[in-house]
Write an enzyme that holds these catalytic residues in place. Sequence first.
Site, short mmCIF file in Angstrom:
data_model
loop_
_atom_site.label_atom_id
_atom_site.label_comp_id
_atom_site.label_asym_id
_atom_site.label_seq_id
_atom_site.Cartn_x
_atom_site.Cartn_y
_atom_site.Cartn_z
N LEU A 22 -5.74 3.29 -39.52
CA LEU A 22 -5.11 3.45 -38.21
C LEU A 22 -5.23 2.16 -37.40
CD1 LEU A 22 -3.94 6.25 -37.14
CD2 LEU A 22 -5.34 6.40 -39.17
N TYR A 26 -9.54 3.63 -31.68
CA TYR A 26 -10.02 4.23 -30.43
C TYR A 26 -9.01 3.98 -29.29
CZ TYR A 26 -14.79 4.76 -32.38
OH TYR A 26 -15.89 5.10 -33.13
N ARG A 58 -4.84 -7.93 -27.83
CA ARG A 58 -5.08 -8.91 -28.90
C ARG A 58 -4.16 -10.13 -28.74
NH1 ARG A 58 -6.89 -5.29 -34.25
NH2 ARG A 58 -7.84 -3.66 -32.99
N ASP A 115 -11.28 6.05 -39.43
CA ASP A 115 -9.83 5.82 -39.36
C ASP A 115 -9.21 5.30 -40.65
OD1 ASP A 115 -10.61 3.15 -39.29
OD2 ASP A 115 -9.03 2.60 -37.89
N GLU A 116 -9.91 5.46 -41.77
CA GLU A 116 -9.32 5.04 -43.04
C GLU A 116 -9.33 6.20 -44.03
OE1 GLU A 116 -10.79 1.24 -44.61
OE2 GLU A 116 -11.57 0.85 -42.59
#
Length: 576
Positions: A22, A26, A58, A115-116
């Site tokens: 993902l 968060y 980012r 998230d994986e």
Amino acid sequence: MDSKRKAPRRKGDDRVILHFDLDCFYAQCIENANPSLKTLPLGIKQKSILATCNYVARKHGVKKLMGIQEAKRLCPDLVLADGEDLSPFRDVSKRIYSLLKSYSWNGRVERLGLDEVFLDVTDIVAYNLALLNHHNLEHSWFCLSREDPEKGFEFDAREVKGCVWPPEPEPRPQDEGDDNQRLRLLLGSHLGFHLRQQIESLGYTSACGISTNKLLAKLAGDKNKPRNQTTLLSSAHPAPFLDPLPLSKIPGIGSKTKQALKTLLKTDEDLTVHNARTHPAVSPFALERALDGGEKGIGQKVWLLLHGIDSSEVKPARDIPRQISIEDTYRGLTDLSQIRAGLVQITTSLLKRMHVDLLDDSEQPVTPPFPSSSPFPSSKPRWLGQPKTIRLTTRPYYPPSERDDFEYNHGRASKSAPLPRYIFDLATNTGMIVERLVEGTLLPLFHSLNPDSNNLRIGLLNVCVINMDGEKHAAGGSDIMAAFQRQKEVGEIRAVAFAEERPNHLDDVAFASQQLDMEPAKDSDSDEEAEWVDDDDHQDGVRCHLCGCVIPVFAVEAHGRWHELDEGYRVEPRWW
Ligand code: TTP
Ligand code: MG
């Protein structure tokens, strides 16, 4: 001599493995709860660092695990959201995992962290390969159900979906076998895309890697992030893909292995996979000798990793976690009332977590005598699994001045007891259960771990329930990703926490094998040894060998704690 060396035989090359990760997980969870944040630079704060930040942030140079001050300096408009409460992230993680699981035919759906997710879709792909009409590839139909041919999606089977590696057009496949493998991966890419769309329908974007094993799928997915996917078409010959990568990018190769390789190669330079793979001094046997003291077969394992070979299976999906544990750290609790309060707080969270993870809230008929007009609920939740053992772990607190003298886990000790059955009684008030558990079970365990109550200085309390009814672990001894996973489980990275206050001592990270309990648990959930017990040092921080992230020194404790969060889905290592 080198030229005569044969590349190791490949196993499992005909599999199709998808790896989903993902995007800024968060941050996406927080954005979905508050969509106006989506266009703003957003950082998710945990204590003084960012657990993650969205991709808008980012663009301003803000990075995961950056200190808040530095992030604010780079991006003064950065919006900060609190990420201390992990429940919403766990809940989303569970939903996405369930979604992916619902598409699997063989049940091989494995989580890595929150998230994986890995999916072995070999069977779905083989089925669809047989259905392909090679005269009309453009209008192909991907069947998602063997029972219902209408359940599926249309796709163009002439092209791989998303990015491919190598990026240049592939030369014509040399034989039918290669052609089939290309087609299998192509089908995997369309399925990966379809599943990413399904995840998007829940509001979450992701990256996906498609390859023939877990190691390569994970590395492929990293190539194009966010909201993208990469198919490694050259899975059978992964050397050009792997060779330029620094060794530390390869899960399972940490500082010990790196150092062993440097010694073998008689160099101090940082090595790439190519340097290590092609050097005549490097062989499974030489690696085994160089890593003397590591587990048996480690030389072969590293050798296979360098060649992109990972025969580990995607583990079958689990409905319930293997263990659930909650812990907290303290700056030296000295009296029993503080310990008691800490245990009450942890146990309350633990019970809450058990209710979320172990209760089946789907409708269950209640046994008579309630008449249909009864005011009582017509259904009640059912325990999907009941842990049989509770374990308390404590560790003393060492002030920074003393830390130089100790390993992080120095003094960490555990004791277990049978888990009283009353905790499964849903009719009893949770507060009462917590009180009874703390008084009747946890405090006695605490006293037996820390008999001198006049000299307490507790730095960590951890309460864990294990030994789920009917649960058996499934990992195999040669499973590379299992080692990956196990590293996360062990919480080795926690030792780096010392470095927080003494940034020049990055060698603290080499603590991994030191996590020794005074009482090795007989009730351990796993019979496996941990494998990669090394870590990397890095100029600007520490590379976490569990996930490959470079962690600024001040963030390592938070990072280590994060790795522990998903404990519920991890195999317990033997030395706990
Ligand atoms: P990652 O997948 O590493 O990061 P990410 O999903 O935020 O970003 P990316 O798009 O690069 O995949 O980790 C998943 C979540 O776990 C992340 O959103 C925040 C949390 N996390 C921590 O709390 N501490 C950590 O040290 C790391 C690495 C992640
Ligand atoms: Mg992610």
